[in-house]
Design an enzyme around this catalytic site. Structure first.
Site, PDB file in Angstrom:
ATOM      1  N   ASP A 415       0.753  -1.100  -0.002  1.00 15.48           N
ATOM      2  CA  ASP A 415       0.116   0.062  -0.162  1.00 15.48           C
ATOM      3  C   ASP A 415       0.866   1.226   0.129  1.00 15.48           C
ATOM      4  O   ASP A 415       1.990   1.119   0.160  1.00 15.48           O
ATOM      5  CB  ASP A 415      -0.870  -0.117   1.328  1.00 15.48           C
ATOM      6  CG  ASP A 415      -1.671   1.181   1.333  1.00 15.48           C
ATOM      7  OD1 ASP A 415      -2.064   1.612   0.325  1.00 15.48           O
ATOM      8  OD2 ASP A 415      -2.003   1.576   2.567  1.00 15.48           O
ATOM      9  N   LYS A 416       0.409   2.456  -0.438  1.00 17.66           N
ATOM     10  CA  LYS A 416       1.333   3.804  -0.414  1.00 17.66           C
ATOM     11  C   LYS A 416       1.180   4.415   1.027  1.00 17.66           C
ATOM     12  O   LYS A 416       1.872   4.506   1.848  1.00 17.66           O
ATOM     13  CB  LYS A 416       0.874   4.417  -1.555  1.00 17.66           C
ATOM     14  CG  LYS A 416       1.755   5.668  -1.642  1.00 17.66           C
ATOM     15  CD  LYS A 416       1.180   6.638  -2.415  1.00 17.66           C
ATOM     16  CE  LYS A 416      -0.104   7.402  -2.319  1.00 17.66           C
ATOM     17  NZ  LYS A 416       0.158   8.519  -1.217  1.00 17.66           N
ATOM     18  N   LYS A 578      -5.443  25.962 -10.224  1.00  8.02           N
ATOM     19  CA  LYS A 578      -4.103  25.203  -9.990  1.00  8.02           C
ATOM     20  C   LYS A 578      -4.163  23.679 -10.405  1.00  8.02           C
ATOM     21  O   LYS A 578      -5.207  23.267 -10.250  1.00  8.02           O
ATOM     22  CB  LYS A 578      -4.030  25.300  -8.421  1.00  8.02           C
ATOM     23  CG  LYS A 578      -4.570  24.605  -7.535  1.00  8.02           C
ATOM     24  CD  LYS A 578      -3.813  24.488  -6.071  1.00  8.02           C
ATOM     25  CE  LYS A 578      -4.471  23.496  -5.260  1.00  8.02           C
ATOM     26  NZ  LYS A 578      -5.663  23.914  -4.259  1.00  8.02           N
ATOM     27  N   ARG A 609       6.281  17.118  -5.246  1.00  6.88           N
ATOM     28  CA  ARG A 609       5.147  17.048  -5.783  1.00  6.88           C
ATOM     29  C   ARG A 609       4.733  18.462  -6.486  1.00  6.88           C
ATOM     30  O   ARG A 609       4.811  19.281  -5.401  1.00  6.88           O
ATOM     31  CB  ARG A 609       3.712  16.614  -4.913  1.00  6.88           C
ATOM     32  CG  ARG A 609       3.854  15.262  -4.594  1.00  6.88           C
ATOM     33  CD  ARG A 609       3.034  14.944  -3.265  1.00  6.88           C
ATOM     34  NE  ARG A 609       1.663  15.604  -3.365  1.00  6.88           N
ATOM     35  CZ  ARG A 609       0.636  14.806  -4.006  1.00  6.88           C
ATOM     36  NH1 ARG A 609       0.801  13.551  -4.268  1.00  6.88           N
ATOM     37  NH2 ARG A 609      -0.402  15.330  -3.872  1.00  6.88           N
ATOM     38  N   ASN A 831      -8.695  -1.262   4.196  1.00  2.08           N
ATOM     39  CA  ASN A 831      -8.752  -1.666   2.705  1.00  2.08           C
ATOM     40  C   ASN A 831      -7.712  -2.460   2.432  1.00  2.08           C
ATOM     41  O   ASN A 831      -7.765  -2.886   1.089  1.00  2.08           O
ATOM     42  CB  ASN A 831      -8.320  -0.165   1.949  1.00  2.08           C
ATOM     43  CG  ASN A 831      -7.291   0.639   2.487  1.00  2.08           C
ATOM     44  OD1 ASN A 831      -6.983   0.680   3.648  1.00  2.08           O
ATOM     45  ND2 ASN A 831      -6.652   1.016   1.489  1.00  2.08           N
TER      46      ASN A 831
END
Length: 1141
Positions: A415-416, A578, A609, A831
């Site tokens: 998972d992240k 944006k 990012r 999850n």
């Protein structure tokens, strides 16, 4: 009659008026109220209660179900059959020898599995008995969660978890919205906004909510978290008003209410029909590759056993076919036995031989393996390097059955959010017209006090640029969906923030929006709040600026941008936008594009990012046109998303570029190093996340899953809208195969440094299409196979926007591929549970998202970085240890039983045991069991520091290489060789040498004393010493415990033999071993025979090892020899490092 017509009308509307999709639907009556007469038929449907069940057994079915599961194991069933045979017929050995170890294994396993299931029962009970507030007849009553029914109206308060899937009716907020975190469902801990039904949002008290008269029609339960289709019919004066319902109205079980005082909502899916439950999979019994190998070897040995019994039975009756030969005198049969049919006698003899040779199947191996796994698991829990002091948590082992599987992992699915990252965004810098601003370091191009030397400092912008700089800061303070959460009010929010007190903080559906707003605050512009449609900003001069929020053009992953339209106090209107650079730059008509683009590219390379910010001034006429376009799209019931996208596309044009921002999503400590090490160890790492593609891709760059040189292949909805899925897949396939050319699949799938650097990105919607075989185009072939081929040739794969069940499907697909690789899944939220349960090994991270993943995992670790040591060190050791244990057990039982087989040729196939009963019983239990158990717990063939520094050593044990058939055959052949040397060596020495205490020749009288039991004892003594010394030669890591156990076992054997034969035991009817062992040891030739036979037995294995290490050494063996060359005075035998502690 009215009821009949209404029923008919309902059926006609469902089946005939273009509503085929509604056939498989449910009708929910809010508050269990019938619809008004004549409107529609009242058809009460039955729905399950809200009980959640994750346990496997009940009190009543535990014993039969558990026994059935345990006796499905070939070994357990075999030992049960042998035990029953020993009870039924007269056999050479006692039933206790088989029954006792079997009973021990079954009992220990049942207790362990029962305890684990009891914990699941306990967790289920806590969830099912949780109190829930339900509105009934205008009053709030408290119910247990399990008693909740579909149609109940529920009151949920802030920070409470939703007890089932609900449709939002009203909220304590004036606009009918509420904020929710879905961290335990999709891993996103950010706040999401949900909306109440337009016609019910005004009902904000229990009495008002009880007056709601409405029905909900919606689809039957399905596991997709992001899809929901329904409609609500609200009855106003007995006339229904229909409103559409979508996923923005659906609150899912497991999500948590945030920043909203309370809500009222109606239950539509309960219990095991909730989306969370549908995304869970039942916990099935996992079996390791080693256990599968053990079962395969067991079948081979069963065949050998049956062959031995058949051969001996056949030869016995061939031997007795001569009239002069009969049963030996000590085996004399009664007349009744002689009169039985020959087939019955033959079958009885066959069973007796089976029992006699039964010890070739090592029953004690299963006991030892269970103990080794159970005790070995404590080394993970005791490991101080896997202790997280911040959390105060250690690694946890929930299932010790899979320890060795940690050393065989080929695919890691992670998972992240919360697993690779800490889910903490930090504002790093912004660039306005080429001028860089770093909070508390550089502002207006000037170095701020307290900032150390910074490489890059631009010249201060001129006076003209100050206006654009402030416009940029205002844009970021306004272009977002951030909410201000009040903790306490101190003369209003403005005062609290302005004075720097922690009276409020920001929350948002996107953590990087919060980071940007906080970054602006550090640069002097503070966002205060949104009140009555007015956004308030505190500027550098401590003046409050107010902007009227006119429209929000929300973010979506296709546009990859968001916009707001605001009116300033002066009356000027602006559109601030944006988004990702790729979606902003093509729409820009003015601004310093080249300078900003250069900075964006520099930041992207560093794994930050990036977002670009632009604006457009709007005239009143342009704004009226925008309003017309948006209102038309918003009111559309058909293709609403498509019409909105077209309107946004028209509005967000002719922009003026202001600048760009850089935000860092902080990785967990050493996450990048861990992924690097897993790659070097030959593992493929896939990231499966419910997060957006841009966010996930940035994390993959930061964690070094994707490198600068990685060529990204996209298999996403955006691309499949431009081309058909068939074309996209074949394009990608051609791309990777053209690059590889003639490389074999094995080479291409490895993750060595020279492997081509392709990275694949796929989203959930495209994956669903890939998983379905092509139907429209018969030439499309099997998409799944093409997809797998592409994945094999990629060094890393990112799957984004994954539903929990899709994560499990990915893992299942890889497990079922041709290579059948060993998979590991690691995650921290509910999850991830399906993925964790599906993988061969499931690991839970003790993160911020609850304990569901930890509770359902096989192992739990505090942080992702601990995965490195768990696999490269613990996994490596566990596999080495247990593979030696399994091979050694089969070897020592071949050596044990093969002389018994040969002996039958010398005793007329009379089923006479070669060894005494005490030796038969204690060989596996006492004489040879402890040394191998200790070896399997403590062996370290290489120092753990070397294993951590050189991950490539993990490849030496890949693909179950130490339990392959050639190695198994080698151990078996070695066992047969040793057995023949022992038997025939003892036989010829026994036949040609005189055994007496003084070396004189035997007399006829004394020869009687040296028969069957002396011969058997001599063979058994050589046997015990040989198999123990074999283990000594294989041991690399010596401690005082090894010495104590190994030499102690041999001493115990000698002492036991002396006592067993040296004392007359009153509880024995006859004592055939009396004085045998002492008489044998009193002979010099016997000592020489024992030493000679042990040496001859061990010599081939030693020679083989020396030759193999000299000519074809493995990486591991080369490293074992290295310290010998580099350091003087370290003792070494044949390259085996001996470390005595």
């Amino acid at each position: 009659m009215g009821m009949d017509f209404s029923t008919l009308r309902t059926l006609i509307s469902r089946y005939c008026v273009g509503e085929e999709n509604w056939v498989d639907s449910r009708t929910v009556y809010i508050g269990h109220k019938e619809p008004p007469p004549g409107t529609e038929a009242f058809i009460q449907q039955r729905f399950p209660d809200n009980r959640i069940v994750s346990c496997k057994y009940t009190f009543w079915n535990f014993i039969p179900k558990n026994m059935f599961e345990q006796f499905r194991r070939v070994a357990n069933f075999y030992f049960l059959v042998i035990f029953l045979v020993q009870l039924i017929i007269d056999t050479p050995t006692s039933p206790i020898t088989s029954g006792l170890p079997l009973f021990f294994v079954i009992t220990v396993t049942a207790i362990k599995q029962g305890y684990e299931d009891w914990l699941r029962h306990k967790a289920d009970k806590a969830v099912n008995e949780c109190p829930v507030q339900v509105v009934q007849n205008g009053k709030i009553i408290c119910k247990q969660s399990r008693r909740l029914r579909v149609g109940d109206v529920v009151l949920v308060k802030e920070d409470e978890t939703f007890p089932c899937d609900l449709i939002l009716l009203s909220s304590s907020r004036d606009d009918g919205t509420c904020y929710v975190t879905t961290a335990s469902l999709d891993g996103e801990s950010s706040h999401k906004t949900y909306y109440a039904v337009q016609d019910t949002k005004a009902f904000t008290t229990e009495e008002e909510v009880s007056c709601i008269h409405a029905t909900i029609e919606c689809e039957q339960p399905q596991p997709d978290l992001y899809k929901f289709v329904g409609r609500i019919n609200v009855y106003m004066n007995n006339e229904p008003v229909a409103r559409p319902l979508g996923s923005e109205n659906l609150l899912l079980r497991g999500a948590t209410l945030k920043n909203t005082e309370h809500i009222y909502a109606v239950a539509i899916y309960t219990g095991m029909e909730t989306k969370m439950a549908l995304n869970y999979q039942s916990k099935s019994q996992k079996r390791s590759a080693v256990e599968k190998s053990m079962n395969a070897y067991l079948v081979v040995y069963l065949c050998i056993l049956i062959s031995k019994a058949v051969i001996n039975t056949g030869l016995k009756y061939l031997w007795q076919s001569d009239p002069n030969r009969d049963e030996p005198w000590y085996n004399e049969r009664t007349d009744t036995e002689r009169q039985r049919h020959i087939l019955i006698r033959a079958f009885t003899d066959f069973l007796a031989f089976m029992v006699l040779f039964n010890y070739i199947i090592p029953v004690s191996m299963y006991v030892t393996v269970e103990m080794q796994k159970f005790l070995g698991s404590y080394f993970i829990m005791w490991d101080d390097e896997m202790l997280d002091e911040e959390l105060g948590e250690r690694a946890v082992v929930n299932t010790s059955d899979l320890n060795e599987e940690l050393g065989q992992v080929e695919y890691v699915f992670t998972d992240k959010t919360g697993t690779l990252t800490e889910n903490n965004m930090e504002f790093i810098e912004c660039c306005v017209d080429g001028h860089v601003y770093i909070p508390h370091a550089i502002c207006n191009g000037q170095v701020m006090p307290g900032a150390s030397s910074i490489d890059m400092i631009d010249t201060s912008p001129g006076p003209d640029a100050r206006e654009r700089e402030e416009l940029f800061f205002r844009a970021l303070c306004l272009c977002h969906t951030v909410q201000v959460k009040e903790e306490e009010t101190v003369d209003g929010i403005k005062h609290g923030i302005h004075q720097g007190k922690s009276s409020s903080f920001y929350i948002s559906s996107s953590p990087d929006e919060v980071a940007l707003v906080e970054g602006m605050k550090r640069l002097g512009f503070t966002y205060l709040r949104l009140k009555d449609g007015q956004m308030e900003i505190l500027n550098r001069d401590d003046e409050v600026e107010r902007f009227e929020l006119l429209e929000v053009l929300t973010f979506d992953s296709v546009r990859r941008r968001m916009s707001v339209i605001v009116r300033a106090g002066s009356g000027e209107m602006y559109l601030f936008c944006k988004g990702a650079d790729s979606s902003i730059f093509p729409r820009v008509i003015k601004g310093k594009v080249e300078q900003v683009k250069a900075r964006v590219e520099l930041n992207a390379v560093e794994g930050l990012r990036t977002l670009c910010v632009a604006y457009r001034p709007l005239s009143p006429e342009q704004y009226q046109q925008v309003c017309h376009q948006l209102s038309g799209a918003k009111l559309a019931l058909q293709d609403r998303d498509k019409q909105l996208a077209e309107a946004y596309d028209i509005i967000e044009r002719d922009l003026i570029l202001l600048g760009a921002t850089a935000v860092e999503d902080r990785l967990q400590e050493k996450a990048a190093d861990t992924i690097e090490s897993l790659h070097q160890a030959g593992m493929k790492v896939w990231v499966l996340t419910g997060d957006k593609m841009e966010t996930a891709a940035a994390t993959c760059y930061a964690s070094k899953l994707f490198r600068r040189s990685t060529q990204i292949l996209e298999l996403t909805t955006k691309r499949t809208e431009e081309q058909s899925l068939h074309d996209v897949l074949f394009d990608l396939s051609r791309t990777v195969l053209r690059h590889y050319g003639g490389m074999s699949r094995d080479n291409s799938s490895s993750l060595s440094g020279d492997c081509t650097d392709f990275g694949l990105i796929i989203d959930g919607a495209t994956l669903s299409a890939v998983m379905r075989p092509g139907q429209e185009d018969s030439n499309s072939g099997n998409y799944k196979e093409i997809f797998l081929e592409i994945c094999r040739n990629c060094s890393a794969v990112l799957c984004c926007r994954m539903a929990p069940l899709q994560k499990a499907q990915i893992v299942k697909m890889i497990k079922a591929s041709k290579e059948h690789p060993i998979t590991l899944a690691v995650g921290d939220g509910a999850n991830d549970v399906s993925m964790i349960l599906e993988a061969h090994v499931g690991i839970g991270i003790m993160g911020k998202e609850g304990r569901q993943a930890v509770r359902n995992s096989d192992y739990a670790i505090p942080k992702f970085k601990h995965l490195k040591k768990m696999l490269l060190v613990h996994g490596h050791y566990y596999y080495i240890r247990i593979s030696e244990l399994v091979q050694y057990f089969f070897y020592k039982n071949v050596v044990f039983m093969f002389p018994q087989f040969i002996y039958q040729f010398f005793c007329g196939f009379s089923q006479q045991p070669l060894y005494d009963t005490a030796y038969l019983t204690l060989y596996n239990i006492s004489f040879t069991s402890l040394p191998i158990l200790l070896y399997s717990l403590m062996e370290q063939h290489i120092n753990m520091d070397i294993l951590k520094k050189d991950p490539s050593l993990y490849k030496d044990i890949a693909k179950n290489c130490l339990l392959r058939w050639p190695i198994f055959i080698y151990w078996t052949v070695l066992g047969v060789y040793d057995a023949m040397v022992m038997f025939f060596g003892a036989y010829f020495l026994f036949d040609n040498t005189s055994f007496t205490s003084n070396g004189q020749l035997m007399t006829t009288n004394t020869q009687m004393m040296f028969g069957n039991w002396t011969f058997g004892t001599l063979v058994f003594t050589v046997l015990v010493f040989t198999v123990t010394f074999k283990l000594v030669l294989d041991t690399h890591y010596w401690t005082w415990i090894n010495h104590f156990v190994i030499w102690g076992s041999l001493v115990f054997f000698v002492v036991f033999s002396l006592l067993w034969g040296g004392i007359i035991w009153p509880f024995l009817n006859y004592q055939r071993m009396y004085y045998v062992f002492m008489q044998m040891l009193s002979s010099g030739p016997a000592w020489l025979s024992i030493i000679l036979l042990i040496t001859v037995c061990l010599l081939p294995d030693v020679v083989k090892k020396v030759i193999w290490r000299a000519l074809w050494p493995t990486t591991t063996e080369k490293i074992q020899i290295l310290p010998v060359k580099s350091s003087e005075g370290q003792s070494c035998v044949c390259g085996l490092i001996v470390c005595v502690r």
